[in-house]
Design an enzyme around this catalytic site. Structure first.
Site, mmCIF file in Angstrom:
data_model
loop_
_atom_site.group_PDB
_atom_site.id
_atom_site.type_symbol
_atom_site.label_atom_id
_atom_site.label_comp_id
_atom_site.label_asym_id
_atom_site.label_seq_id
_atom_site.Cartn_x
_atom_site.Cartn_y
_atom_site.Cartn_z
ATOM 1 N N ARG A 173 68.753 -51.039 27.739
ATOM 2 C CA ARG A 173 67.664 -51.279 27.605
ATOM 3 C C ARG A 173 66.605 -51.447 28.593
ATOM 4 O O ARG A 173 66.304 -52.350 28.571
ATOM 5 C CB ARG A 173 66.771 -51.778 26.501
ATOM 6 N N GLU B 245 59.715 -51.196 41.077
ATOM 7 C CA GLU B 245 58.969 -52.027 41.939
ATOM 8 C C GLU B 245 60.772 -52.733 41.842
ATOM 9 O O GLU B 245 60.907 -53.785 42.949
ATOM 10 C CB GLU B 245 58.950 -53.019 40.638
ATOM 11 N N HIS C 46 72.040 -43.891 34.148
ATOM 12 C CA HIS C 46 71.988 -44.927 33.415
ATOM 13 C C HIS C 46 73.847 -44.551 33.078
ATOM 14 O O HIS C 46 73.851 -43.966 32.454
ATOM 15 C CB HIS C 46 71.477 -44.652 31.703
#
Length: 383
Positions: free
Chosen positions: A230, A259, A271
């Site tokens: 996660r 970032e 994912h």
């Protein structure tokens, strides 16, 4: 006939396990008994009064309003372990990606398109993308559930020295874990000793930002970190800072953030952990089994908001009750049914409990209404 609402495309391998004489499935139902879902967000959905259960074909349930479901007596299931092999294989891949600069090298070779003598040119530049082997290195596995155990065992097979941390390690997990894995009791032992760290825990208030500025400071210089669980388990600003300084040599995740995308030594994937046909089939079959068992026999297995409970069922008159976990509830139930109880089961989980009673004779509507009227009773269902 039970109606099952599909909020995402669910594998037909799973749906085919539903008896067409008992179930109909559709994305268009307005009133339905059960939900099968993958990634669709259900927080703003107003559920019909007939909804009894939701099965998530996957492990994470962040897309489901668990507290509201509990208050409304809606059992929420997930499918732990059904996608564990798929995620394990991607973690093994991520170990290689974090070490050998494979993605960076492949992207550089692609940029050479049209270069004269491209073969020698590509060969000449390979030293830029050199990286260490993983054999003999220490891997820290945070979380030894269905996925973490498989990752740890696979890494042992790759000749890594594996350290595992999980304060909630189950008996099944302990039995499945290779005896070569060093089980540690303090997370700081992972941070201080391991060359590679991979995290496999659910996201909650306790685990959010497990990897943060403070924990990174405790790690070895040049540590390589993998997060395919996660996104919020890692503080992305702290990770970006550590990548810039070289404290973290590489970071592989499948959660995009500005970032991290800006960092040369970070690899961000979609994912992909459970994105295999085998995993989707396994998750769908388990989710279908969970809702059919619950609807037909009252069995709860792999619930995230109610206790698991199985009482052997041979047909007859069964009543299933979801209620608050408060004193004297069992006495109130037995007083209200007003007939002989042949079998009974009760389990609690936090503020909630679940009770199954098998009766010698069919309960009347008056019996069921008396049960519904008990203080703290949430739902009563006769099979």
């Amino acid at each position: 006939m039970y109606q099952v609402k599909l909020y995402n495309k669910i594998s037909k391998v799973g749906l085919n396990d539903l008896d067409p004489a008992k179930y109909t499935c559709s994305e268009d139902f307005e009133d339905y008994d059960a939900v099968l879902v993958r990634s669709a967000k259900l927080h703003d959905v107003q559920f019909p009064k007939n909804l009894k259960c939701i099965a998530r074909a996957g492990a994470g349930v962040n897309n489901i309003p668990l507290d509201r479901c509990a208050q409304e007596g809606i059992v929420v299931f997930n499918t732990p372990g059904a996608n564990s092999n798929a995620v394990k294989e991607l973690v093994v891949c991520a170990l290689m990606l974090a070490s050998r600069k494979i993605v960076q090298g492949a992207n550089w070779v692609k940029s050479l398109k049209g270069t004269p003598d491209i073969g020698p040119a590509a060969e000449k530049g390979k030293s830029t993308y050199a990286g260490p082997e993983i054999a003999g290195k220490k891997l820290g596995v945070i979380g030894l559930g269905a996925i973490g155990v498989k990752v740890a065992n696979a890494a042992v097979g790759l000749d890594m020295e594996v350290w595992g941390y999980d304060p909630y390690l189950s008996v099944d997990g302990a039995l499945a874990l290779s005896r070569s894995v060093k089980h540690v009791t303090e997370l700081d032992q992972i941070f201080a000793n391991c060359d590679y760290i991979t995290i496999h825990v659910p996201l909650n208030a306790e685990t959010k930002n497990t990897i943060c500025e403070e924990s990174i400071a405790k790690m070895k210089d040049g540590v390589r970190i993998i997060n395919l669980a996660r996104g919020e388990l890692v503080d992305t600003q702290a990770m970006a800072k550590a990548l810039e300084s070289g404290k973290v040599a590489a970071y592989v995740s499948d959660f995009a953030s500005d970032e991290i995308l800006a960092q040369e030594n970070a690899i961000t994937l979609p994912h992909l952990g459970a994105s295999t046909p085998e995993s989707e089939d396994n998750c769908a079959k388990m989710a279908v089994k969970e809702i059919s068992d619950y609807l037909e026999t009252g069995t709860i297995r792999n619930s995230v908001n109610f206790p698991n409970l199985k009482v052997p069922y041979e047909g007859g008159y069964r009543v299933c009750m979801i209620h608050k976990n408060i004193p004297n509830m069992i006495a109130s139930i037995t007083a209200a049914v007003k007939c002989n109880i042949e079998n009974m089961g009760n389990r609690s989980k936090g503020d909630y409990a679940y009770t199954i009673v098998d009766l010698a004779e069919q309960p009347t509507e008056a019996n069921l209404d008396a049960l519904r009227a008990i203080d703290g009773m949430i739902s009563v269902r006769a099979l």
